[in-house]
Design a protein around this motif. Structure first.
Motif, PDB file in Angstrom:
ATOM      1  N   VAL A 124     -34.951  -2.604  18.271  1.00 44.47           N
ATOM      2  CA  VAL A 124     -34.112  -3.510  17.469  1.00 44.47           C
ATOM      3  C   VAL A 124     -34.880  -4.806  17.241  1.00 44.47           C
ATOM      4  O   VAL A 124     -35.684  -5.217  18.080  1.00 44.47           O
ATOM      5  CB  VAL A 124     -32.770  -3.821  18.167  1.00 44.47           C
ATOM      6  N   PRO A 125     -34.646  -5.491  16.108  1.00 38.49           N
ATOM      7  CA  PRO A 125     -35.270  -6.801  15.909  1.00 38.49           C
ATOM      8  C   PRO A 125     -34.687  -7.863  16.832  1.00 38.49           C
ATOM      9  O   PRO A 125     -35.368  -8.826  17.217  1.00 38.49           O
ATOM     10  CB  PRO A 125     -34.973  -7.122  14.439  1.00 38.49           C
ATOM     11  N   ASP A 179     -33.908 -10.640  11.770  1.00 35.80           N
ATOM     12  CA  ASP A 179     -34.510  -9.632  10.900  1.00 35.80           C
ATOM     13  C   ASP A 179     -35.902  -9.291  11.407  1.00 35.80           C
ATOM     14  O   ASP A 179     -36.433  -9.964  12.309  1.00 35.80           O
ATOM     15  CB  ASP A 179     -34.554 -10.103   9.447  1.00 35.80           C
ATOM     16  N   VAL A 180     -36.498  -8.267  10.852  1.00 38.26           N
ATOM     17  CA  VAL A 180     -37.812  -7.832  11.326  1.00 38.26           C
ATOM     18  C   VAL A 180     -38.903  -8.823  10.968  1.00 38.26           C
ATOM     19  O   VAL A 180     -39.962  -8.851  11.616  1.00 38.26           O
ATOM     20  CB  VAL A 180     -38.167  -6.434  10.770  1.00 38.26           C
ATOM     21  N   GLY A 236     -38.639 -11.962  11.362  1.00 35.42           N
ATOM     22  CA  GLY A 236     -38.579 -13.075  12.289  1.00 35.42           C
ATOM     23  C   GLY A 236     -38.287 -14.405  11.618  1.00 35.42           C
ATOM     24  O   GLY A 236     -38.757 -15.459  12.068  1.00 35.42           O
ATOM     25  N   THR A 237     -37.477 -14.379  10.561  1.00 35.42           N
ATOM     26  CA  THR A 237     -37.222 -15.616   9.819  1.00 35.42           C
ATOM     27  C   THR A 237     -36.369 -16.617  10.587  1.00 35.42           C
ATOM     28  O   THR A 237     -36.417 -17.817  10.313  1.00 35.42           O
ATOM     29  CB  THR A 237     -36.534 -15.311   8.474  1.00 35.42           C
ATOM     30  N   ALA A 238     -35.563 -16.127  11.551  1.00 35.55           N
ATOM     31  CA  ALA A 238     -34.749 -17.021  12.370  1.00 35.55           C
ATOM     32  C   ALA A 238     -34.465 -16.331  13.697  1.00 35.55           C
ATOM     33  O   ALA A 238     -34.292 -15.108  13.738  1.00 35.55           O
ATOM     34  CB  ALA A 238     -33.444 -17.368  11.666  1.00 35.55           C
ATOM     35  N   PRO A 239     -34.412 -17.096  14.780  1.00 33.08           N
ATOM     36  CA  PRO A 239     -34.111 -16.475  16.072  1.00 33.08           C
ATOM     37  C   PRO A 239     -32.661 -16.004  16.147  1.00 33.08           C
ATOM     38  O   PRO A 239     -31.774 -16.596  15.519  1.00 33.08           O
ATOM     39  CB  PRO A 239     -34.371 -17.604  17.069  1.00 33.08           C
ATOM     40  N   MET A 240     -32.434 -14.932  16.875  1.00 37.62           N
ATOM     41  CA  MET A 240     -31.074 -14.490  17.129  1.00 37.62           C
ATOM     42  C   MET A 240     -30.367 -15.558  17.954  1.00 37.62           C
ATOM     43  O   MET A 240     -30.968 -16.201  18.827  1.00 37.62           O
ATOM     44  CB  MET A 240     -31.080 -13.162  17.878  1.00 37.62           C
TER      45      MET A 240
END
Length: 382
Positions: free
Chosen positions: A17-18, A39-40, A42-46
């Motif tokens: 999972v991303p 997202d894959v 990595g545009t923003a941290p979870m």
């Protein structure tokens, strides 16, 4: 780092999972972990407040809405649904489950509200997806993870009524379709649009500010991208924050149409653990309705026949109820469900324990993938 963090981190690092959000609450003790990215790319941290498509985790919320109308006296469990859903007044049933779709007989009795809640109305998915009537239903319902593709409720119900039931009402547990019918029933019986009823009776009193059938532009920076597993383990993009959930759908799917966050799902399941009471003391559901939701309603034979979906479990209203402790986390009475978008939420009513797992990668089967089993094992040992 906690074992919960380590469990989720391993699956992000190996590309399963991303990102993921996991939450375990026991009373006032809450551990919430967010790892990876939305997202894959990595545009923003979870983040703990990231928004996910929760798919079938919508089902307990929908069942609660039906039971709220039972509490109000506007619905009765033994009432035929044809009073509100006249399209379903004279359903046809395939002569045997393996019969072709044009070999049908009339339903032996009307479909009741309780039939819908217990998933025994006659429409839905058994363990054999190749049956002719099931194939017709699959072609009609399309992908449950994309409810925004469905027509409006009236058109949807009229089309469903033309598809024969797989089994006679009351005889067998069949997955999924009954929750979508429940959403239409709530709208017609309440006189309110289904999203409006949920907002008034549940989302508002429980503070579920990020739960709904679409994500407004102001919140879209927190909305995760959805994926499906592709060949050789690669993730294929299924939907973006500006995609199918960027506008209110024609069909607000009670089976799988909601988006939500870990804390919103915590609030809903804490309500169930508190006998239907909101934090401010509002009685959202009666204790009787909560008990009905979280009690198994299937016979042993019906449980055995639905083992593909309910291994060691029975069915309450809108979710499974653990019956057999086949794993350490299968505490008898644990209630909840999993979603086809890699999501899960459960409550153990006697202790008030709540577990929530949210990822953005679709499951490939109705049974729990490895990450969920690892998460539940970690939560049980926490």
């Amino acid at each position: 780092m906690s074992s919960l963090h380590d469990t989720l981190r391993r699956r992000v690092d190996d590309g399963t999972v991303p990102g993921a959000v996991g939450l375990v609450a026991r009373g006032d003790d809450v551990e919430a972990v967010a790892v990876g990215f939305v997202d894959v790319e990595g545009t923003a941290p979870m983040a703990r407040d990231s928004i996910f498509r929760i798919a079938s985790v919508s089902k307990p919320v929908t069942a609660a809405a039906v039971l709220a109308l039972v509490d109000d006296g506007r619905l009765a469990l033994d009432a035929p649904v044809e009073e509100w859903l006249p399209e379903l007044a004279k359903p046809m049933v395939v002569r045997t489950p393996s019969s072709p779709v044009d070999d049908v007989v009339p339903a032996e009795r009307p479909v009741t509200v309780e039939d819908l809640l217990s998933f025994r109305a006659g429409w839905g998915f058994p363990d054999d997806f190749f049956l002719s009537a099931v194939q017709a239903l699959l072609a009609f319902q399309q992908d449950g993870r994309a409810p925004y593709l469905q027509p409006g409720p009236d058109e949807w119900l009229a089309a469903l009524a033309k598809i024969p039931m797989v089994r006679q009402p009351g005889t067998a547990w069949l997955y999924n379709t009954c929750s979508d019918i429940q959403g239409v029933l709530v709208a017609r019986a309440s006189g309110s649009a289904f999203p409006d009823f949920l907002a008034e009776r549940f989302f508002g009193p429980l503070g579920m500010t990020d739960t709904g059938f679409s994500v407004p532009e102001s919140k879209r920076s927190r909305f995760t991208t959805a994926y499906t597993p592709g060949e050789l383990g690669a993730l294929e993009q299924a939907d973006t924050p500006d995609g199918g959930f960027s506008r209110p759908p024609a069909f607000p799917s009670g089976a799988g149409g909601l988006v939500s966050t870990a804390d919103d799902l915590l609030a809903f399941h804490r309500m169930l653990g508190a006998d239907g009471t909101a934090p401010d003391g509002t009685q959202v559901l009666s204790p009787t309705s909560v008990s009905r939701m979280t009690t198994n309603h299937l016979t042993a034979a019906q449980r055995e026949a639905s083992a593909l979906f309910l291994e060691g479990q029975g069915w309450g209203y809108g979710g499974q109820v653990d019956v057999d402790p086949i794993d350490p986390w299968n505490v008898p009475g644990r209630y909840g469900w999993v979603g086809g978008t890699g999501t899960a939420a459960h409550v153990i009513p006697p202790t008030g324990t709540v577990t929530v797992l949210l990822t953005q990668v679709a499951m490939t089967s109705p049974t729990s993938p490895a990450l969920m089993r690892e998460f539940w094992a970690s939560a049980a040992g926490r």
